[in-house]
Design an enzyme around this catalytic site. Sequence first.
Site, PDB file in Angstrom:
ATOM      1  N   CYS A  70      22.428 -18.739  17.154  1.00 27.90           N
ATOM      2  CA  CYS A  70      23.450 -18.698  18.210  1.00 27.90           C
ATOM      3  C   CYS A  70      23.846 -20.094  18.675  1.00 27.90           C
ATOM      4  O   CYS A  70      24.818 -20.250  19.399  1.00 27.90           O
ATOM      5  CB  CYS A  70      22.969 -17.865  19.397  1.00 27.90           C
ATOM      6  SG  CYS A  70      21.661 -18.621  20.371  1.00 27.90           S
ATOM      7  N   HIS A 107      18.828 -24.022  36.378  1.00 25.64           N
ATOM      8  CA  HIS A 107      19.481 -23.116  35.426  1.00 25.64           C
ATOM      9  C   HIS A 107      18.975 -23.426  34.029  1.00 25.64           C
ATOM     10  O   HIS A 107      19.027 -24.574  33.580  1.00 25.64           O
ATOM     11  CB  HIS A 107      21.006 -23.301  35.491  1.00 25.64           C
ATOM     12  CG  HIS A 107      21.738 -22.573  34.419  1.00 25.64           C
ATOM     13  ND1 HIS A 107      21.981 -21.212  34.478  1.00 25.64           N
ATOM     14  CD2 HIS A 107      22.289 -23.007  33.250  1.00 25.64           C
ATOM     15  CE1 HIS A 107      22.662 -20.854  33.392  1.00 25.64           C
ATOM     16  NE2 HIS A 107      22.847 -21.923  32.640  1.00 25.64           N
ATOM     17  N   HIS A 110      20.594 -17.879  29.719  1.00 24.75           N
ATOM     18  CA  HIS A 110      20.729 -16.435  29.946  1.00 24.75           C
ATOM     19  C   HIS A 110      19.741 -15.686  29.070  1.00 24.75           C
ATOM     20  O   HIS A 110      19.257 -16.230  28.076  1.00 24.75           O
ATOM     21  CB  HIS A 110      22.157 -15.977  29.642  1.00 24.75           C
ATOM     22  CG  HIS A 110      23.149 -16.500  30.617  1.00 24.75           C
ATOM     23  ND1 HIS A 110      23.737 -17.748  30.492  1.00 24.75           N
ATOM     24  CD2 HIS A 110      23.639 -15.975  31.768  1.00 24.75           C
ATOM     25  CE1 HIS A 110      24.552 -17.949  31.518  1.00 24.75           C
ATOM     26  NE2 HIS A 110      24.512 -16.890  32.303  1.00 24.75           N
ATOM     27  N   ASP A 114      18.938  -8.442  22.797  1.00 25.58           N
ATOM     28  CA  ASP A 114      19.248  -8.309  21.374  1.00 25.58           C
ATOM     29  C   ASP A 114      18.306  -9.136  20.492  1.00 25.58           C
ATOM     30  O   ASP A 114      18.627  -9.474  19.358  1.00 25.58           O
ATOM     31  CB  ASP A 114      20.698  -8.708  21.102  1.00 25.58           C
ATOM     32  CG  ASP A 114      20.998 -10.167  21.459  1.00 25.58           C
ATOM     33  OD1 ASP A 114      20.081 -10.901  21.895  1.00 25.58           O
ATOM     34  OD2 ASP A 114      22.158 -10.578  21.296  1.00 25.58           O
ATOM     35  N   ARG A 122      15.910 -12.022  23.978  1.00 21.06           N
ATOM     36  CA  ARG A 122      16.332 -13.344  23.513  1.00 21.06           C
ATOM     37  C   ARG A 122      16.678 -14.184  24.728  1.00 21.06           C
ATOM     38  O   ARG A 122      17.725 -14.014  25.331  1.00 21.06           O
ATOM     39  CB  ARG A 122      17.541 -13.245  22.578  1.00 21.06           C
ATOM     40  CG  ARG A 122      18.079 -14.610  22.141  1.00 21.06           C
ATOM     41  CD  ARG A 122      19.162 -14.496  21.081  1.00 21.06           C
ATOM     42  NE  ARG A 122      20.276 -13.665  21.492  1.00 21.06           N
ATOM     43  CZ  ARG A 122      21.426 -14.138  22.021  1.00 21.06           C
ATOM     44  NH1 ARG A 122      21.605 -15.429  22.209  1.00 21.06           N
ATOM     45  NH2 ARG A 122      22.398 -13.298  22.364  1.00 21.06           N
ATOM     46  N   CYS A 124      18.094 -17.326  25.797  1.00 21.47           N
ATOM     47  CA  CYS A 124      19.006 -18.307  25.220  1.00 21.47           C
ATOM     48  C   CYS A 124      19.078 -19.480  26.201  1.00 21.47           C
ATOM     49  O   CYS A 124      19.623 -19.351  27.297  1.00 21.47           O
ATOM     50  CB  CYS A 124      20.371 -17.650  25.023  1.00 21.47           C
ATOM     51  SG  CYS A 124      21.584 -18.683  24.213  1.00 21.47           S
TER      52      CYS A 124
END
Length: 136
Positions: A70, A107, A110, A114, A122, A124
């Site tokens: 990704c 932060h 996310h 999946d 996951r 990410c």
Amino acid sequence: MNQEHKFNVIKTDEEWREQLTPDQYIVLRHAGTERPFTGEFNMHFENGIYVCAGCGEDLFDSTSKFNSHCGWPSFDQEIEAGKIVEIRDESHGMIRTEILCGNCGGHLGHVFDDGPTETGIRYCVNSLSLDFKNEK
């Protein structure tokens, strides 16, 4: 999802600006996102611990990292329950789950359901949100 988490590390905006690089500041303190496939840890697979770049808190063990294709570092579980705080994110016309460092509120990225491993998760994560401690 926990909207009312109390963070241990509290700093002023000025203190964060002094501590972080400009790019880290945008990501960690203002939920920015680095461009995909550009982050230092995207294709990094050494043994060790990924920690928060804002406060040094242990977040992910390298054994939970996988190549999700990704463009960002991906993990299938946090190193220990409570290290990651999840909050609802309705920005950019989407509904997602934002992940924050449970210690400083930085932060990270996310989380999605999946993931290809048995956890189905996951995480990410932006490389700019992370530092790495080699396992020696």
